[in-house]
Enzyme design. Structure first.
Site, mmCIF file in Angstrom:
data_model
loop_
_atom_site.group_PDB
_atom_site.id
_atom_site.type_symbol
_atom_site.label_atom_id
_atom_site.label_comp_id
_atom_site.label_asym_id
_atom_site.label_seq_id
_atom_site.Cartn_x
_atom_site.Cartn_y
_atom_site.Cartn_z
ATOM 1 N N ASP A 118 15.348 -6.016 0.729
ATOM 2 C CA ASP A 118 14.384 -4.873 0.341
ATOM 3 C C ASP A 118 14.872 -3.373 -0.655
ATOM 4 O O ASP A 118 15.090 -2.265 0.068
ATOM 5 C CB ASP A 118 14.493 -3.906 1.791
ATOM 6 C CG ASP A 118 13.364 -2.776 2.412
ATOM 7 O OD1 ASP A 118 12.090 -2.778 1.587
ATOM 8 O OD2 ASP A 118 13.578 -2.121 3.381
ATOM 9 N N ARG A 124 0.577 -1.619 -0.132
ATOM 10 C CA ARG A 124 -0.243 0.043 0.132
ATOM 11 C C ARG A 124 0.833 1.405 -0.281
ATOM 12 O O ARG A 124 1.900 1.261 1.066
ATOM 13 C CB ARG A 124 -0.381 0.077 0.927
ATOM 14 C CG ARG A 124 -1.567 1.687 1.101
ATOM 15 C CD ARG A 124 -2.695 0.702 2.652
ATOM 16 N NE ARG A 124 -3.810 -0.067 2.529
ATOM 17 C CZ ARG A 124 -3.834 -0.759 3.259
ATOM 18 N NH1 ARG A 124 -2.866 -0.830 4.081
ATOM 19 N NH2 ARG A 124 -4.439 -1.884 2.975
ATOM 20 N N TYR A 125 0.742 2.511 -1.053
ATOM 21 C CA TYR A 125 1.570 3.518 -1.183
ATOM 22 C C TYR A 125 1.442 4.456 0.055
ATOM 23 O O TYR A 125 0.067 4.304 1.157
ATOM 24 C CB TYR A 125 1.010 3.979 -2.201
ATOM 25 C CG TYR A 125 1.603 3.272 -3.501
ATOM 26 C CD1 TYR A 125 2.429 2.987 -3.462
ATOM 27 C CD2 TYR A 125 0.517 3.320 -4.327
ATOM 28 C CE1 TYR A 125 2.842 1.629 -4.779
ATOM 29 C CE2 TYR A 125 0.908 2.634 -5.743
ATOM 30 C CZ TYR A 125 1.974 1.564 -5.395
ATOM 31 O OH TYR A 125 2.847 1.333 -6.715
ATOM 32 N N HIS A 183 8.551 18.366 -2.084
ATOM 33 C CA HIS A 183 9.652 19.683 -1.913
ATOM 34 C C HIS A 183 9.109 20.631 -0.735
ATOM 35 O O HIS A 183 7.615 20.703 -0.223
ATOM 36 C CB HIS A 183 8.850 19.921 -3.500
ATOM 37 C CG HIS A 183 9.597 21.509 -3.842
ATOM 38 N ND1 HIS A 183 10.650 21.820 -4.074
ATOM 39 C CD2 HIS A 183 8.352 23.190 -4.125
ATOM 40 C CE1 HIS A 183 11.059 22.947 -3.799
ATOM 41 N NE2 HIS A 183 9.973 23.790 -3.916
ATOM 42 N N CYS A 234 15.504 21.401 -1.216
ATOM 43 C CA CYS A 234 14.744 22.617 -0.830
ATOM 44 C C CYS A 234 14.157 22.282 1.239
ATOM 45 O O CYS A 234 14.303 23.447 1.512
ATOM 46 C CB CYS A 234 14.014 21.747 -1.473
ATOM 47 S SG CYS A 234 12.645 20.151 -1.310
#
Length: 830
Positions: A262, A220-221, A790, A333
Site C-alpha cells: 500500500d 478514483r480520486y 488547508h 494549520c
C-alpha cells in the site's frame, strides 16, 4: 563582585556537556515564546539545557539555584543584492519539482541567515564570562566550559528534531516483492503507446501489472476523477502485487506501486520486469504526470482557494490583544485554527491564562513536558498581544512597504510536540482533521483536569436517544455524552438541482473545456430536519416481543451546552466506498433556537421496554455459542484495506446490521488502541467485561471519576470495555440507568463499606440552559480530503469578523459562512 573563575570553579559540577539524546532547548523559552532572535535573547541552563527568556530566567535561577547559563542570541544577516531579485527584493521563486520541503527542488521554505553569539553568564548578577576571562582560568574549568559551549552549538534543538524541517515525500523503500517477483510467460507484449484499460477503455491513469502484463485504470480520486479502481480490483482478485504507471516510464525509472504494501515503492529490477513484456526503458518518454507531480499540484492549489481565504479583497491587517497569528510548522494549520477558536472561550481563558502565574509556580522541573504549563503558555501568547507584531519584510529595507497582514506571531512547537506525543497521527507533520484534533485536545483537557475547573464542560452536553418498538409501541431511553453536533448533508435537498444537472452535463461533454464550479446549495433547515427525523431500525431486537422487529430512533438534546460545536459532515463515502468531500454551500444562520429539539423523557402513559437481554444462540446440546458474523460484510471491509480483526469487531458490535453500520463503526474507532486486537466473543475463555479490577488503569479510573462518577462506576465501565478509556466513557453515558441501580455512596465506596445514608450516583457534569445561540466562529477547510489542503478560521471579535490564516490576521470583508466545516455557537443570555 566575586571573581568569575572562582564562581565557575565552585559550580563546575553543575555544568554538563550535551550528550546524544539530551534535549537541548535552544530555540524557545519553556514558559514563553521568547527565542534567540527576541529582545534579550535566550538563556539556556548549562545543567538541564532548558531555555528561558529574559523575563523568566531569574525565576528558574531562584527556584533551582543554578548559576551558569549560556546566553544565546541571533541577529539576521543583511540581505545581499541579487541581479535576479524582483522589485520587491525577493528572488524569483522556482516551481517545485520534488514533493519535499527544505531541499533542492522542493517547496520553498524561508531559510533566514543569522549570525549567532553565545556567552556564559553567571547569575544572579548576570556577570558575563568573556573569552579573555576563560583563557586565564584553570585548564579543568576552561575545558569543561569550552566543551559545553561547543556541544551546545553543535546540538540539534528539540524543536528541530521534532519538526523535521527537511522532509522529502519522494523517499521510497524497495519493495519486498521486487527481487523475487514471478512473471507469467503468457506471451503478452505491450506496445509503446495507445494503451487502454481492459475493462472500461479509459486512456489515462493506466497501470500495468508486472506479473501478468494486464493494463487497468488506477484508483478514483477523492473528487471523483482519476480511474475506476480496476487495477486495484485486479490485485484483489489475483494477488499480483506490483504495477507500473504507464506514461511515467523513462530511462531514469517510473512510478511503481505495491498494492500489498500500500505504497509507492522502488523496484531495482524494473528494466528486467518491463523487458519481459517487450518494453525498453531506454526508449520510453514520459507522457503522464507522476504521482509526485500530481501531489505537488494539489499542494500548490492551496494558494488558489480565494473564496475561503478572501484572497480577492484587500484585507486590513489587525494586531493587539487576542489578535496574534500562529506560524505554520508544516501542515499545522488545523491545530492553529482550533486553538485560536478555543482561546476565545471564557472557560479556557480563565482556566489557563488568568491563572498563568499559579500554573508556572506549580510547574514541574521540566515545564516543557507539563500539559497545563504549555497550554497556559499558548493561551497567554495568543491573548496578550506581546507577539502580535508585523513580520519583517526582507525586501523592505526602508520600512515603506504596504502591510501584508503577516505577523511575527508564535510558533507552538513545544505545544504541538506535547499534545501529539504518542499519537500515531498528531505526532507527525501530516495534515489532520480539525474535528478529530478538537476531540483529541478535549480528551487531553479531561485527563488533566481531575480537580478544579474543567473548561471542556463548556462544550459537553447530553444526548437522549429514544427507541420505540413498532410492534409493541414500548420505548427505551438512553443517554450519552457528546461534545460536537454532527449535522448530515442531505444532497437530495439541493435548491439548485437544474444548475447542478447542467454543470454535470457540461463536464461529461469531452470537448466543452473547463467549466465554472457549481456548488450544491443546501438549506440549513434541511440539515436540521435530517438530524431530527426518526431513524428506522429494521433489525431491532425487542425485549417486549422477544424477537427482531422494526423500531424508530429519535435523537434529542437532554441538555444544552454553553458553547455548541456543529460539524458539517462534508466528508463521506460514495456507493463504492471511495472517500469524497461534498462541495456544498449551506446557509448557516447567525442565530439558532434549538428549543424544539429538547428531550422530554418518558411520556405520560408510555410503557418502557423490559430490561432483558436477547437470548444467546443455542446449539442442540444447549451450549452457548459465539454469535455468527456476516462473512460477506467482513470481506467487504477487508477489501478496503482494514485489519481483519477490526472488521470482525465492526460487524460484531453493529449486530450484523450491514456494511453501512459496520463502516461507520470502523471510521469511529480507528484511533482505538485495540483497533486491530483480536475480537473476544462471548462464550470464549476471556470475554469482554472480564477485565480484573487489579489490571484497570489508575489513570483511566481517575479520568472517569473526575467526570462526576464514583470509582465503582468507573471500574464497571472499564471492565465492560476491556479497559479502553474512550469506549468506557461512551459505555458509561449509555448505561446511566444501570449505574443508578448500583448501591454507591457519595464517597464512591460500595454500600457494604458505608454505613451512612445512600446518595444517588452523580451524573455527568453538564451545564444546561436555553437552546438559543449566536455564531461566534467557524473553521473552514480547503482541499479534497481532511488529510490534505488547508484550514483557516474566522472569529467574531467586537462585532467584527476576523480571519486567522496562520500568521496572517486581518479584518474579514466577506466571511464565507456558507463554506465552513466546524461552526462554534455560544449561548445567548436574555
Amino acid at each position: 563582585m566575586a571573581d568569575v573563575g572562582e564562581v565557575l570553579m565552585s559550580v563546575l559540577s553543575t555544568i554538563r556537556v550535551p550528550r546524544p539524546g539530551d534535549r537541548v532547548h535552544k530555540d524557545e523559552c519553556a514558559l514563553s515564546f521568547s527565542s534567540p532572535e527576541s529582545e534579550g535573547g535566550l538563556y539556556v541552563c548549562m545543567n538541564s539545557f532548558l531555555g528561558f527568556g529574559s523575563q523568566y530566567v531569574d525565576r528558574h535561577h531562584a527556584r533551582t539555584g543554578q548559576r551558569p547559563y549560556l546566553h544565546f542570541t541571533r541577529t539576521r544577516k543583511a540581505q545581499k543584492e541579487d541581479d535576479n531579485n524582483s522589485s520587491s527584493g525577493d528572488p524569483p521563486k522556482k516551481k517545485p519539482t520534488r514533493l519535499a520541503i527544505g531541499i533542492e527542488g522542493g517547496f520553498d521554505v524561508e531559510q533566514d541567515q543569522y549570525e549567532e553569539d553565545v556567552k556564559v553568564v553567571i547569575f544572579p548578577d548576570r556577570q558575563q564570562v568573556t573569552s579573555e576571562d576563560l583563557a586565564t582560568m584553570p585548564d579543568v574549568v576552561k575545558e569543561r566550559v569550552s566543551l559545553s559551549m561547543a556541544g551546545f552549538m553543535s546540538a540539534d534543538s528539540v524543536s528541530h528534531a521534532l519538526q523535521v524541517q527537511q522532509w522529502d515525500g519522494e523517499v521510497r523503500q524497495e519493495s519486498r516483492h521486487a527481487v523475487d517477483l514471478k512473471q507469467l510467460d503468457n506471451g503478452l507484449k505491450i506496445p509503446p503507446s495507445g494503451w487502454r484499460c481492459e475493462v472500461c477503455d479509459l486512456q489515462e491513469n493506466l497501470w500495468m501489472n508486472l506479473t501478468d502484463g494486464k493494463v487497468f485504470c488506477g484508483r478514483r480520486y477523492f473528487d471523483g476523477t482519476g480511474g475506476n479502481n480496476h487495477a486495484l480490483l485486479h490485485f484483489q482478485q489475483t494477488g499480483f502485487p506490483l504495477a507500473v504507471k504507464l506514461g511515467t516510464i523513462t530511462p531514469d525509472g517510473a512510478d511503481v506501486y505495491s498494492y500489498d504494501e500500500d505504497d509507492m515503492v522502488l523496484n531495482p529490477k524494473l528494466p528486467e520486469h518491463l523487458s519481459h513484456f517487450g518494453i525498453d526503458m531506454m526508449t520510453m518518454q514520459k507522457t503522464e504526470h507522476t504521482m509526485t507531480e500530481l501531489e505537488i499540484a494539489v499542494n500548490q492549489r492551496v494558494g488558489e482557494w480565494e473564496v475561503i481565504q478572501e484572497s480577492g479583497t484587500s484585507l486590513r491587517p489587525l494586531s493587539g490583544s487576542g489578535l496574534t497569528g500562529m506560524k505554520n510548522l508544516g501542515n499545522s494549520c488545523y491545530l492553529n485554527s482550533v486553538m485560536q477558536v478555543l482561546f476565545t472561550v471564557p472557560d479556557f481563558q480563565t482556566k489557563y491564562v488568568s491563572n498563568i502565574q499559579k500554573i508556572f509556580d506549580e510547574a514541574p522541573s521540566d515545564p516543557t513536558q507539563d500539559f497545563k504549563t504549555q497550554v497556559a503558555k499558548l493561551g497567554y501568547g495568543l491573548l496578550s498581544g506581546e507577539y502580535s507584531k508585523p513580520a519583517p519584510d526582507p525586501g523592505d529595507d526602508n520600512g515603506t512597504a504596504e502591510p501584508r497582514g503577516d505577523q511575527v506571531g508564535i510558533a507552538p512547537r513545544m505545544f504541538k510536540a506535547l499534545i501529539g506525543r504518542g499519537h500515531a497521527e498528531f505526532s507527525t507533520n501530516r495534515q489532520q482533521d480539525a474535528q478529530e484534533f478538537l476531540l483529541h485536545f478535549i480528551n487531553m483537557v479531561e485527563r488533566n483536569c481531575r480537580s478544579g475547573a474543567n473548561p471542556s464542560e463548556a462544550f459537553r452536553f447530553l444526548v437522549e436517544e429514544r427507541i420505540v418498538c413498532q410492534q409493541s409501541h414500548k420505548a427505551k431511553y438512553t443517554q450519552r455524552v457528546d461534545y460536537i453536533l454532527q449535522l448530515p448533508v442531505p444532497m437530495d435537498q439541493a435548491t439548485n438541482t437544474e444548475e447542478l444537472q447542467e454543470a454535470e452535463r457540461r463536464r461529461e461533454e469531452a470537448d466543452s473545456g473547463p467549466t465554472p464550479t457549481v456548488r450544491a446549495k443546501i438549506p440549513f433547515s434541511a440539515c436540521m430536519a435530517a438530524l431530527s427525523e426518526p431513524e428506522v431500525l429494521s433489525d431491532f431486537w425487542s425485549s417486549a416481543v422477544q424477537a427482531k422487529t422494526t423500531a424508530t430512533k429519535t435523537t434529542r438534546f437532554a441538555s444544552f451546552p454553553d458553547h455548541l460545536v456543529i460539524q458539517i459532515k462534508k466528508f463521506t463515502f460514495g456507493l463504492d466506498w471511495v472517500p469524497k468531500k461534498l462541495d456544498v454551500s449551506i446557509d448557516v444562520p447567525d442565530t439558532l433556537d434549538l428549543g424544539d429539539l429538547r428531550a422530554t423523557g418518558q411520556q405520560p402513559g408510555e410503557e418502557l421496554l423490559p430490561e432483558t437481554a436477547p437470548p444467546p444462540l443455542m446449539t442442540p446440546d444447549v451450549e452457548v455459542k459465539a454469535p455468527v458474523l456476516d462473512d460477506s460484510t467482513v470481506s467487504q471491509l477487508c477489501e478496503m484495506g482494514f485489519p481483519l480483526e477490526a472488521c470482525r469487531k465492526a460487524v460484531y458490535y453493529t449486530g450484523n446490521t450491514g456494511i453501512d453500520a459496520a463502516m461507520n463503526w470502523v471510521m469511529g474507532h480507528m484511533d482505538d488502541p485495540d483497533f486491530s486486537a483480536p475480537l473476544v466473543l462471548p462464550g470464549c475463555s476471556s470475554a469482554p467485561g472480564t477485565t480484573p479490577t487489579e489490571s484497570l488503569s489508575e489513570e483511566h479510573l481517575a479520568t472517569i471519576v473526575s467526570m462526576g462518577f464514583s470509582r465503582d462506576q468507573a471500574s464497571k465501565a472499564l471492565r465492560a470495555t476491556s479497559n479502553v478509556l474512550d469506549r468506557a466513557v461512551d459505555w458509561i453515558f449509555s448505561h446511566l440507568d444501570d449505574l443508578e441501580s448500583m448501591e454507591v455512596s457519595e464517597g464512591g465506596r460500595s454500600a457494604a463499606e458505608s454505613e451512612g445514608s445512600r446518595e444517588p450516583p452523580p451524573g455527568p457534569r453538564v451545564r444546561d440552559g436555553p437552546g438559543k445561540y449566536e455564531l461566534f466562529a467557524f473553521i473552514s477547510h480547503m482541499g479534497t480530503s481532511t488529510m490534505c489542503g488547508h484550514y483557516v478560521c474566522h472569529i467574531k471579535k467586537d462585532h467584527q469578523w476576523v480571519i486567522f490564516n496562520d500568521q496572517k490576521v486581518c479584518a474579514s470583508e466577506k466571511p464565507p459562512k456558507d463554506l465552513g466545516y466546524l461552526y462554534f455557537y455560544r449561548r445567548v443570555t436574555e
